[in-house]
Enzyme design. Sequence first.
Site, PDB file in Angstrom:
ATOM      1  N   LYS A  37       0.536  -8.670  -5.179  1.00 57.46           N
ATOM      2  CA  LYS A  37       1.181  -7.836  -4.154  1.00 57.46           C
ATOM      3  C   LYS A  37       1.420  -8.676  -2.905  1.00 57.46           C
ATOM      4  O   LYS A  37       0.544  -9.464  -2.514  1.00 57.46           O
ATOM      5  CB  LYS A  37       0.276  -6.638  -3.843  1.00 57.46           C
ATOM      6  N   SER A 112       1.456   2.418  -2.790  1.00 55.85           N
ATOM      7  CA  SER A 112       2.336   1.400  -2.208  1.00 55.85           C
ATOM      8  C   SER A 112       2.494   0.168  -3.103  1.00 55.85           C
ATOM      9  O   SER A 112       3.401  -0.620  -2.884  1.00 55.85           O
ATOM     10  CB  SER A 112       1.783   0.961  -0.851  1.00 55.85           C
ATOM     11  N   SER A 136      -3.031   3.670  -3.314  1.00 56.78           N
ATOM     12  CA  SER A 136      -1.904   2.752  -3.509  1.00 56.78           C
ATOM     13  C   SER A 136      -1.938   1.952  -4.804  1.00 56.78           C
ATOM     14  O   SER A 136      -0.934   1.369  -5.196  1.00 56.78           O
ATOM     15  CB  SER A 136      -1.821   1.771  -2.338  1.00 56.78           C
TER      16      SER A 136
END
Lengths: 452, 548
Positions: A37, A112, A136
Site C-alpha cells: 500500500k 482504504s 481499511s
Amino acid sequence: MPLQQTPRLLSIWTSRLPNTAKSNTNGSLSGLSMAVKDVFWTTELPTTAASKMLRDFHPEEDAECVSLARAAGACLIGKTNCDEFGMGSSNRFSHFGPVLHPLSSDRLAGGSSGGSAAAVALNQSSFALSTDTGGSTRLPASYCGVVGLKPSYGLISRYGLIPYAESLDCVGIMAKSVHTVNRVFDVLSQYDEKDPTSESTELRKSAREAAQSVRQSTDTWRIGLPEELFTSKPSDALSEVLDTLIRKGATDGKRVELYQVSLPTTTLALNAYYVIASAEASSSLARYDGMRYGYRSESGSIHDTREEGFGEEVKRRITLGNLVLSADSLDNYYLNAQRARTEIVNDFNGLFRMPNARTATDAVPDGIDVLIHPTAVSGPPLVDSHDAADYAQDLLTTPASLAGLPALNVPIGVDSQGFPQGVSVVGQWGCEQCVFGVAKELETANASVGGV
Amino acid sequence: MQLSRVLGNVAKKLKPENKQTTRLNEYRLIIGLEIHAQLNASVKLFSNSSVGSEQSEPNTHVTPFDAAIPGTLPKLNQEPLSKALSAAAALNFTISRTSSFDRKHYLYYDLPQGYQITQQYNPLAHSGHLALHAHRDDVTRDFAVALPRIQLEQDTGKAHLHTRTPTLTPLVDLNRCGVALVEIVTRPDMHSAEEAVAFVKKLRSTLRAAGVCSGHMEAGNLRADVNVNVEYAATPTIRTARVEVKNLNSLRSMAGAIQYEYERHARALEDGRGDAIQQDTLGWDVQRGATYKLRSKEEAVDYRYMPDPNLREVIVGDEQMASVQEYLQQCAPFLPDALRDRLMQTYALSARDVNVLLAVNEDLWAGDSRRSLGSGGGSASHDHAHVNTQTPKPPSIVRFFEHLAHLSADPQLAVNWTIHELLAQFAARASPFDETTIPAHRLHALLALIQTSQVTSTAAKKVLAHMFDSDKTPATIVDELDLRMLPVHVLDDVVQRTIEDLPDESTKASQGNTKVVRKLIGHAMKVARGKADGSRVEKMLRDRLGIQ
C-alpha cells in the site's frame, strides 16, 4: 467472472518496479511477490499516500514491515492505490483516481486499501501489505473476496507508515489464503524499538502462552456471535459453513460450539471511531505545511498549501478533528469518545476465555475463544453513491479497531449479485493463532460446501 | 511617569523610603511567571540528534523525526528525562509516578510537526516551591514562591523572517527543534519586579547547581513569560485584567516589562478606568522600553490539546526515584542556600566576600554555558534507563576557594587571595577565572611562604604574576627574584648597621623623638633591600634603642 477488467483501468497501482528485485531465496517468504500500500516507505518507489501533498515524496529507507518481509525473501513488485492517507471505506478518494472492483466497473474495490485487495484478488501479487485504522483492510478484503488481517495493535511496527490516526493504525496483511497471511504475520510480528507503541517480546509471549494453555486444556472451539454485529441474519453461506462445523467438528478434532453473545457498547463504536480518528488525523496531518517536503502552493503560504494539497475527504476529517478537539467541544466529543472506547475494551474483555495481556485483564473462564460476525453491512460500494453511505460501512469493523484486537476477514460465499461476502473472526489481544485457527476451519468448511 | 524613571527604578535597588514603595503599598502588583528552561542534555528529547550550539551551522542537528518526516516516530530519551527529574527534585516538587505527553497544536514555520509535544494533563511533577530570604536573596521579606507544576516538552526551531519582505516565507533552522525543555509555572506570589528578578536568579542558580540547565537567558536557554495585574491593596476585589508578556530573554527586560505594566495598570486604577486594561498577550520592545500587543483574548489560539497517541506514559519506578534522590543529595551542598550558609558559617566569611564568590560563580556559569554548548558536536544517545550519569560539580571558584581554605587553614587569607589577587591577575589578562591555571595547591605553596614569614605579601603578589607564566615552584621564583626575607640574625646586623650609619637620628630617637624612627626604618629597609617586614624591623629598632 462476469467482467474481466484490465489492471490499468482498475487503478490498482500508483507505481511499479520494472524488474522484480532479487530476493533472499532462503527466507520463509521467498518466492512470494508483495504489493505494498502506498502509505509505507519504500526506497525504490515514491510514497504518496495517494495524495497530491506527497506525490513526490521519496523516503530514504523501507518501512520496518517492508524491510522484514524483504529480508524474509518477499519480492516487492509495486505500490498500491488507496484512499488518500487511508481515509475512506470505498477507495473513492485518491489523487490517482478510485480503485474499481475486479468484478464490476459500477463498483469500487472498497477502502482504504482497495489497490492491495484488488492486486491479491487478481493474483497480481502473492500477498499485499495494507493498513487498517477502522476497517481499511477487512472491508476491501471482504468486497474483493480475499483474506485480510488487522493484527492486534502494537504487534507490527508502524515505523515508516504514513500515519492517519496513530492510536488505531495497524499494518494489515492480505492474501488468498489464511495460511499465507499467517506466514507473513509470523515474519512481521516483531518488537521494534523504533516504534514506541510496539509491544515487548515478553508481553507477546505471555499472550501467546495464555492462549495456548487455554487451547490445550479444552476439547472445544467456543465461537461467539455478537447480536449487535449481526445487522441482518447470517447469510445462507455462513449458516451452511457453521452447520458443517458443528456437525463434523473442527479438523483438529475439537467440537465447535456457537454462543450468542452481546457487546452492547459496540453500538457506540462508529461515532467514537470517527471522533477519535478525525481528532488524531487533524493532529498527524498538521505537519504538511510545504516547508520541508511535499506539495507547496505557489504563494508559499501554509494555508494555500493545505487547501490545494489535500483532497476533499481529508480536509473534511481535519475540520471535524479540529472541531472535536477545540476547547468548547472537547468534553462533548473527544472525551466522551475516549470513555466509549474504554467501555468497548471492557465489553470485549468480558467475553474471552483468554486474559487481555495488554490491559492486564483477567480471562472469563466460561468465555469464548473468538467472535465471528459479517465484515460488511452490504456489498461493494457503488461508483455512483452518496458519500454518507460510505461512513456506515465501518459499522462492524470499528469495534475491534477501538479495542486493538486482532480481526481477520475470511471470504464465505457470495451475495445475491455474485459479489464476495466476508466474515470477520475477532480474537483476544495477541491471540492471533486462535484467529487463524478458526479462520482456517471456516475456510476449509467453505471450500467443502462449494463456496467461492 | 517617565520611562527613564521607570527604568531607573528597576536598575536601582528599592530603598524603603522610596516613593515607589509607597505606591506599591497602595496598588499591589501581582506577578506570576512561566519559565522555560532548556535542559543541557546531549541529546534531544525524542530523537537521537545531538544538541547543537548557538554557533552551529543551521540545520546540522536535525534527524528525519525533527523535520517531521511522516512515518518517523518519537522515542523518549532517558538523559533529558533524568535531567528533568533532577530539576523537579531540586525545586522541591513531588514527582508523579506516572505522567504522560500531550500535543499542543498551532501552525507556525518553526514547529514542523504542527504541534509541540508537552505535558498538559499529567505533568512530570507537581507542588514544588522555592523559598526566598530577606536580604540574602535581594528581597525585603521571607517568602516562598509556589510552583504548581513542571512539565517536560519540546523546544521549537527558529524562523528567521526576512526583514525587508516579511511576507516572504521565512528561513527556518531546526537545530533547536525538539531540544528538551522544562516549563515551570509559578503561582502569582511575587509583588515587585525585584522579587520576580530575585526568584528567577535563584531558580537559575538552583538549576545550575543541579547540573541541568546552563541558564543563559540571552542565548535563550532560560526564557520567561510574565503574568501581571494590579489590585487595590485596600480593596483587593478591584483589580485589573491579567496580561501576559511573552518571551523575555533577559532579567533586565523582565524587570522592565513588569515595571512598565505596573505603571500602566496602576495609572488606570488611579484614573478610575481599570476596565481599560484588556486581558492581552504582549511583547516587550527593548528599544522603546515598552510593551506592545501581540493578541487579544478573543484572538487567543485554541491549542486543541490531545494525548499523544504515539507515546506511552512515563513511569518513574522506585529505582529511578532512588537514583534521583541520591543525585539530589550529591547536589545539595551546592544549592544556593546551602552554599551560602556553608561559606558564611564554616569559613566565617563576610557577606561581602560571599557575594563576590557567588557572583563570580554565576558569571562563570554563564560563560561555561556558551563554551559547553559550543562543544556539542559528538553524537549522543543513550538510553541507560534509571542511570543518572550526571556528576554534580560545585561552581568552580567556590571549589577552588574551599580547597585553598582547607590547605592553608586560613579561610580569610584564602578568600582574600582568591577574590582579590588571583581574580585581579585573570582580569589583567582579560580571561575568565579558571581553576586549573593556578591550581589551589600551587597558590597554597605561595601562601605558606607568607604564613612562615619567608616573603612579604607585596613580594608574594609579584611572585603570583610570575606563576601565570612559569611552572616553577613559588619558592624557586622567590629565590630567582631575590625576594626572600632575611633571617633574624641578618636582620640584627641590618639594625646594627642602621644605628651606626645614622648615629644622630638614633640618639634623637632613643631620647623620645618618634619622628626620626620613620627615617631609621626607611634606611633599614633600604639596607635590607626590601627583604624584610617593615613592622618587624621597627620592633627590632625600638628594642635596640630602648623606645617604648
